[in-house]
Scaffold this active site. Structure first.
Site, PDB file in Angstrom:
ATOM      1  N   GLU A  36       1.376  -0.359   9.878  1.00 44.01           N
ATOM      2  CA  GLU A  36      -0.078  -0.584   9.875  1.00 44.01           C
ATOM      3  C   GLU A  36      -0.833   0.559  10.582  1.00 44.01           C
ATOM      4  O   GLU A  36      -1.842   0.351  11.245  1.00 44.01           O
ATOM      5  CB  GLU A  36      -0.411  -1.972  10.418  1.00 44.01           C
ATOM      6  CG  GLU A  36       0.249  -3.047   9.536  1.00 44.01           C
ATOM      7  CD  GLU A  36      -0.303  -4.434   9.687  1.00 44.01           C
ATOM      8  OE1 GLU A  36      -1.507  -4.558   9.929  1.00 44.01           O
ATOM      9  OE2 GLU A  36       0.480  -5.390   9.525  1.00 44.01           O
TER      10      GLU A  36
ATOM     11  N   GLU B  35       3.784   4.122  -0.272  1.00 40.97           N
ATOM     12  CA  GLU B  35       4.662   4.601  -1.349  1.00 40.97           C
ATOM     13  C   GLU B  35       5.630   5.624  -0.751  1.00 40.97           C
ATOM     14  O   GLU B  35       5.375   6.146   0.340  1.00 40.97           O
ATOM     15  CB  GLU B  35       3.825   5.253  -2.467  1.00 40.97           C
ATOM     16  CG  GLU B  35       2.868   4.254  -3.099  1.00 40.97           C
ATOM     17  CD  GLU B  35       2.104   4.810  -4.295  1.00 40.97           C
ATOM     18  OE1 GLU B  35       2.274   6.015  -4.605  1.00 40.97           O
ATOM     19  OE2 GLU B  35       1.354   4.039  -4.898  1.00 40.97           O
TER      20      GLU B  35
ATOM     21  N   GLY C 229      23.724  -1.684  32.630  1.00 40.46           N
ATOM     22  CA  GLY C 229      24.717  -1.825  31.560  1.00 40.46           C
ATOM     23  C   GLY C 229      24.503  -3.102  30.752  1.00 40.46           C
ATOM     24  O   GLY C 229      24.699  -3.121  29.525  1.00 40.46           O
TER      25      GLY C 229
ATOM     26  N   GLN D 165      16.614  -0.561  31.431  1.00 39.88           N
ATOM     27  CA  GLN D 165      17.033   0.173  32.629  1.00 39.88           C
ATOM     28  C   GLN D 165      17.210  -0.774  33.826  1.00 39.88           C
ATOM     29  O   GLN D 165      18.164  -0.625  34.595  1.00 39.88           O
ATOM     30  CB  GLN D 165      15.976   1.251  32.945  1.00 39.88           C
ATOM     31  CG  GLN D 165      16.431   2.305  33.932  1.00 39.88           C
ATOM     32  CD  GLN D 165      17.539   3.188  33.375  1.00 39.88           C
ATOM     33  OE1 GLN D 165      17.812   3.197  32.175  1.00 39.88           O
ATOM     34  NE2 GLN D 165      18.221   3.895  34.248  1.00 39.88           N
TER      35      GLN D 165
ATOM     36  N   LEU E 127       0.842  -1.199   0.000  1.00 42.13           N
ATOM     37  CA  LEU E 127       0.000   0.000   0.000  1.00 42.13           C
ATOM     38  C   LEU E 127       0.882   1.256   0.000  1.00 42.13           C
ATOM     39  O   LEU E 127       0.709   2.141  -0.836  1.00 42.13           O
ATOM     40  CB  LEU E 127      -0.908  -0.020   1.253  1.00 42.13           C
ATOM     41  CG  LEU E 127      -1.837   1.170   1.458  1.00 42.13           C
ATOM     42  CD1 LEU E 127      -2.902   1.245   0.355  1.00 42.13           C
ATOM     43  CD2 LEU E 127      -2.538   1.089   2.827  1.00 42.13           C
TER      44      LEU E 127
ATOM     45  N   GLY F 127      -5.441  -6.173  10.557  1.00 45.39           N
ATOM     46  CA  GLY F 127      -3.984  -6.171  10.737  1.00 45.39           C
ATOM     47  C   GLY F 127      -3.577  -5.486  12.029  1.00 45.39           C
ATOM     48  O   GLY F 127      -2.618  -5.899  12.689  1.00 45.39           O
ATOM     49  N   ARG F 128      -4.316  -4.455  12.408  1.00 43.92           N
ATOM     50  CA  ARG F 128      -3.941  -3.709  13.621  1.00 43.92           C
ATOM     51  C   ARG F 128      -4.115  -4.554  14.882  1.00 43.92           C
ATOM     52  O   ARG F 128      -3.371  -4.382  15.859  1.00 43.92           O
ATOM     53  CB  ARG F 128      -4.758  -2.408  13.698  1.00 43.92           C
ATOM     54  CG  ARG F 128      -4.239  -1.402  12.693  1.00 43.92           C
ATOM     55  CD  ARG F 128      -5.130  -0.220  12.433  1.00 43.92           C
ATOM     56  NE  ARG F 128      -4.538   0.568  11.338  1.00 43.92           N
ATOM     57  CZ  ARG F 128      -5.171   1.514  10.666  1.00 43.92           C
ATOM     58  NH1 ARG F 128      -6.423   1.830  10.982  1.00 43.92           N
ATOM     59  NH2 ARG F 128      -4.558   2.160   9.701  1.00 43.92           N
TER      60      ARG F 128
END
Ligand code: CAA
Length: 383
Positions: free
Chosen positions: A363, A127, A340, A336, A125, A242-243
């Protein structure tokens, strides 16, 4: 939250969790660090019926409901977000619209083998000049007799380089804006079809993403999905489904980050005691756990509404918005908690941190989800 699940759904969830722990999770770091497409997993996912879960069995799918789909997808996403999106694009962005909008002949040719996982699909979809506003897309489809010639460029196409066919959205008349959008099923071998740049990404590095270049790509009229002008509605309905999938992907990534952080907090000592005994860490774990529970409820609600045939546009957008923001927060806090070590590639939380970001973008960005939700709540007021 599993109080609403059937015995079959619980069994599926347990089977996919077990499979993912044994087969998918151990490979995630290798696939990510080498940007290797998870092709080795696709036959196994197919054997478990996970490549076309909601497709009816007569078309090669598992005939599952959406709730079962999100249960499986959460497990996959917690194990490897790249494998998860490869699977979810085939399920919801490719097989989904074919199930709903294709003719019987199109289903026979382009659905069955994809739902069985023998072939892979994609959805084109976006572009270079339009992502959030697909009504403005510029790829043109010109009809000459029984053939359309497609010319333009698509980008950010998940599964692009590995897809056997994809649904490509074009316009037959740009002045008609969204009413000119027209969808086609395009095979990778069609004349004038080419894969362009393969993208390097911050996260989900094992999933493949590319441009698609169409240079008078020759597509038979028989491959048009719906009528001229139906494409925008097809694209929107597809993204609604899709969401829910991307919300679930985010939930799985967030869960994985939380799981590592919680374990680490009980094993790492500071000032003579496990850091999990400090309120500073406990509050992070509490907030992580709460966001995951709330996010899962939103996902399951949206999936359940879809299964019942009720409207779910708002709920899908809420599920995606909430879970993608939660996953980013949880992954950041997990880094966090590990300090490290969280910043090193030796621990998976840095991968979760990178993988989570895309769920706020693809999406439909978080900004678009807020727009969708706002339009729906105002509509409920008659506004
Ligand atoms: N479901 C069904 N139909 C819908 C719809 C929905 N959710 N939303 C809108 N429509 C319909 C409207 O009813 C309207 O129909 P009519 O012409 O019949 O009245 C038509 O579509 C136009 O609607 P709008 O005027 O509301 O459209 P708009 O131009 O204002 O856009 C938008 C609405 C919600 C912003 C939409 O453009 C949108 O969702 N944008 C985001 C696109 C997106 O998610 N892109 C991601 C690309 S895919 C991807 O990420 C690829 C990948 O590989 C993972």
């Amino acid at each position: 939250m599993d109080f609403a699940l059937s015995d079959d759904q619980r069994m599926l969830q347990a089977a996919v969790r077990d499979f993912c722990l044994k087969e998918i999770a151990p490979t995630a770091e290798r696939l990510d660090s080498t940007s290797t497409f998870p092709g080795e997993h696709l036959p196994k996912l197919a054997a478990m019926g996970l490549m076309g879960m909601t497709v009816p069995s007569e078309w090669g799918g598992a005939g599952s409901d959406m709730l079962s789909y999100v249960l499986a997808l959460e497990e996959l996403s917690a194990a490897c977000a790249s494998t998860a999106v490869t699977m979810s694009v085939n399920n919801s962005l490719y097989c989904g619209p074919l199930c709903r909008f294709a003719t019987e002949a199109q289903k026979a040719r382009y659905l069955t083998s994809f739902a069985r996982g023998e072939q892979l699909g994609a959805y084109a979809l976006s572009e270079p000049s339009c992502g959030s506003d697909p009504a403005a897309l510029e790829t043109i489809a010109q009809r000459e007799g029984d053939v359309y010639y497609l010319t333009g460029r698509k980008n950010f196409i998940t599964n692009g380089p590995h897809a056997d066919a994809m649904i490509i959205f074009t316009t037959v008349d740009k002045t008609r804006k969204h009413k000119g959008i027209t969808a086609f099923i395009v095979e990778k071998g069609f004349e004038g079809f080419a894969i362009g740049k393969i993208e390097k990404k911050l996260g989900i590095r094992a999933s493949s993403t590319s441009e698609v270049v169409l240079d008078r790509c020759r597509v038979p009229v028989a491959n048009r999905l719906g009528n001229e002008g139906d494409g925008f509605t097809i694209a929107m309905h597809t993204l609604d489904d899709g969401r829910i999938g991307i919300a679930t992907q985010a939930l799985g990534i967030g869960r994985a980050a939380y799981t590592v952080a919680r374990q680490y907090a009980t094993e790492r000592y500071a000032f003579g005691q496990p850091i999990a005994t400090f309120q500073a860490i406990q509050w992070k774990l509490a907030d992580m756990a709460m966001k995951l529970e709330a996010g899962r409820l939103l996902v399951h609600q949206a999936a359940w509404l879809a299964d019942q045939g009720h409207p779910f546009v708002k709920e899908a957008a809420m599920a995606k918005l909430f879970n993608s923001e939660a996953a980013n927060w949880i992954a950041k806090e997990a880094v966090q908690v590990l300090g490290g070590f969280g910043y090193l590639c030796d621990f998976p939380v840095e991968r979760y941190f990178r993988d989570a970001k895309i769920t706020e973008i693809y999406e439909g960005t978080s900004e678009i989800q807020r727009l969708v939700i706002a339009r729906q709540v105002l509509k409920e007021l008659g506004g």
